[in-house]
Design an enzyme around this catalytic site. Structure first.
Site, PDB file in Angstrom:
ATOM      1  CG  HIS A   1      -9.432  -2.743   9.936  1.00 30.91           C
ATOM      2  ND1 HIS A   1      -8.430  -3.137  10.796  1.00 30.91           N
ATOM      3  CD2 HIS A   1     -10.365  -3.718   9.963  1.00 30.91           C
ATOM      4  CE1 HIS A   1      -8.762  -4.304  11.324  1.00 30.91           C
ATOM      5  NE2 HIS A   1      -9.925  -4.688  10.843  1.00 30.91           N
TER       6      HIS A   1
ATOM      7  CG  ASN B   1      -2.221  -0.720   0.963  1.00 29.62           C
ATOM      8  OD1 ASN B   1      -3.094  -0.235   0.250  1.00 29.62           O
ATOM      9  ND2 ASN B   1      -2.322  -1.918   1.513  1.00 29.62           N
TER      10      ASN B   1
ATOM     11  CB  ILE C   1      -1.425   5.887  17.067  1.00 29.90           C
ATOM     12  CG1 ILE C   1      -1.265   5.234  15.692  1.00 29.90           C
ATOM     13  CG2 ILE C   1      -0.980   7.342  17.007  1.00 29.90           C
ATOM     14  CD1 ILE C   1       0.146   5.156  15.163  1.00 29.90           C
TER      15      ILE C   1
HETATM   16  C1  GAR Z   1      -3.329  -4.190   4.418  1.00 30.28           C
HETATM   17  O1  GAR Z   1      -4.273  -5.081   3.918  1.00 30.28           O
HETATM   18  C2  GAR Z   1      -3.937  -3.312   5.485  1.00 30.28           C
HETATM   19  O2  GAR Z   1      -5.297  -3.054   5.310  1.00 30.28           O
HETATM   20  C3  GAR Z   1      -3.726  -4.158   6.718  1.00 30.28           C
HETATM   21  O3  GAR Z   1      -2.454  -4.722   6.549  1.00 30.28           O
HETATM   22  C4  GAR Z   1      -2.210  -4.928   5.154  1.00 30.28           C
HETATM   23  C5  GAR Z   1      -0.828  -4.410   4.837  1.00 30.28           C
HETATM   24  O4  GAR Z   1      -0.460  -4.762   3.533  1.00 30.28           O
HETATM   25  N1  GAR Z   1      -3.837  -3.370   7.923  1.00 30.28           N
HETATM   26  C6  GAR Z   1      -4.290  -3.874   9.063  1.00 30.28           C
HETATM   27  O5  GAR Z   1      -4.631  -5.030   9.180  1.00 30.28           O
HETATM   28  C7  GAR Z   1      -4.401  -2.878  10.218  1.00 30.28           C
HETATM   29  N2  GAR Z   1      -5.127  -3.435  11.304  1.00 30.28           N
HETATM   30  P1  GAR Z   1       0.778  -4.043   2.822  1.00 30.28           P
HETATM   31  O6  GAR Z   1       1.936  -4.045   3.816  1.00 30.28           O
HETATM   32  O7  GAR Z   1       1.071  -4.880   1.637  1.00 30.28           O
HETATM   33  O8  GAR Z   1       0.362  -2.647   2.458  1.00 30.28           O
END
Ligand code: GAR
Length: 195
Positions: free
Chosen positions: A104, A14, A88
């Site tokens: 999320h 992301n 945080i």
């Molecule tokens: C993403 O799917 C994000 O929504 C999730 O972690 C992933 C990170 O992927 N976040 C959470 O679960 C927060 N509670 P990435 O490192 O490939 O961006």
């Protein structure tokens, strides 16, 4: 110029996608990435993309002066959490009121809270035989995943879906909608400031 610092603990796909979305934008840019995980793949992505990246330990995160100085160094106006694991701290929430945005990978308020991160979320959703999931973008407050919801988008779960295929669907939604939602939040905040 509005500067965003991305906080990420893992792969950082992301983070990379958000960076690419704002590349060449004259008003918004990703000025830095902060991670709490010295082994996170996001560090390699930052190097490849030439984005300054700081590793801050869990303990250092409690040191407000230390962290705020780093954010000052990068002129951070907004903080975007893109797969960030730590809670945080209060001092950041009061310093960045309505300026910390989280994504999320589920439809909050369901499947949120401590430990609900990445694949854990998708596994629970599949185990509970849900027929839909999605993404939630929200402001961050003192509690995991409980800040004001700004945007949600759903996807359908079919009987053949696994945690892995659901994760792919969710990532697609994130890549499509997260950067646009960040852009909208920042432009709305500017409008309020200029009123
Ligand atoms: C993403 O799917 C994000 O929504 C999730 O972690 C992933 C990170 O992927 N976040 C959470 O679960 C927060 N509670 P990435 O490192 O490939 O961006």
């Amino acid at each position: 110029m509005t500067n965003i610092t991305i906080f990420a603990s893992g792969s950082g796909s992301n983070a990379e996608n958000i960076f690419n979305y704002f590349k060449g934008n004259n008003e918004i840019r990703i000025s830095s990435i902060i991670t709490n995980n010295k082994n996170a793949f996001v560090i390699e992505r930052a190097q490849k993309l030439n984005i300054p990246c700081e590793i801050i330990s869990k303990l250092e995160f409690q040191n407000s002066e230390y962290v705020l100085n780093i954010l000052k160094k990068y002129n951070s106006d907004f903080i975007v959490l893109a797969g960030f694991l730590l809670l945080i701290p209060e001092y950041l929430i009061s310093e960045f009121q309505k300026k910390i945005i989280n994504i999320h990978p589920a439809l909050l308020p369901k499947y949120g809270g401590k430990g609900m991160y990445g694949d854990n979320v998708h596994k629970s959703v599949i185990e509970n035989n849900e027929t839909e999931s999605g993404i939630t973008v929200h402001f961050v407050n003192q509690k995991y995943d409980e800040g004001k919801i700004i945007f949600q988008k759903k996807c359908t779960i079919t009987p053949s879906d696994t945690a892995e295929t659901l994760a792919n669907k969710i990532h697609e939604l994130e890549y499509n909608y997260f950067p646009k939602t960040i852009e909208k939040i920042i432009s709305d905040a500017q409008k309020i400031k200029n009123e």
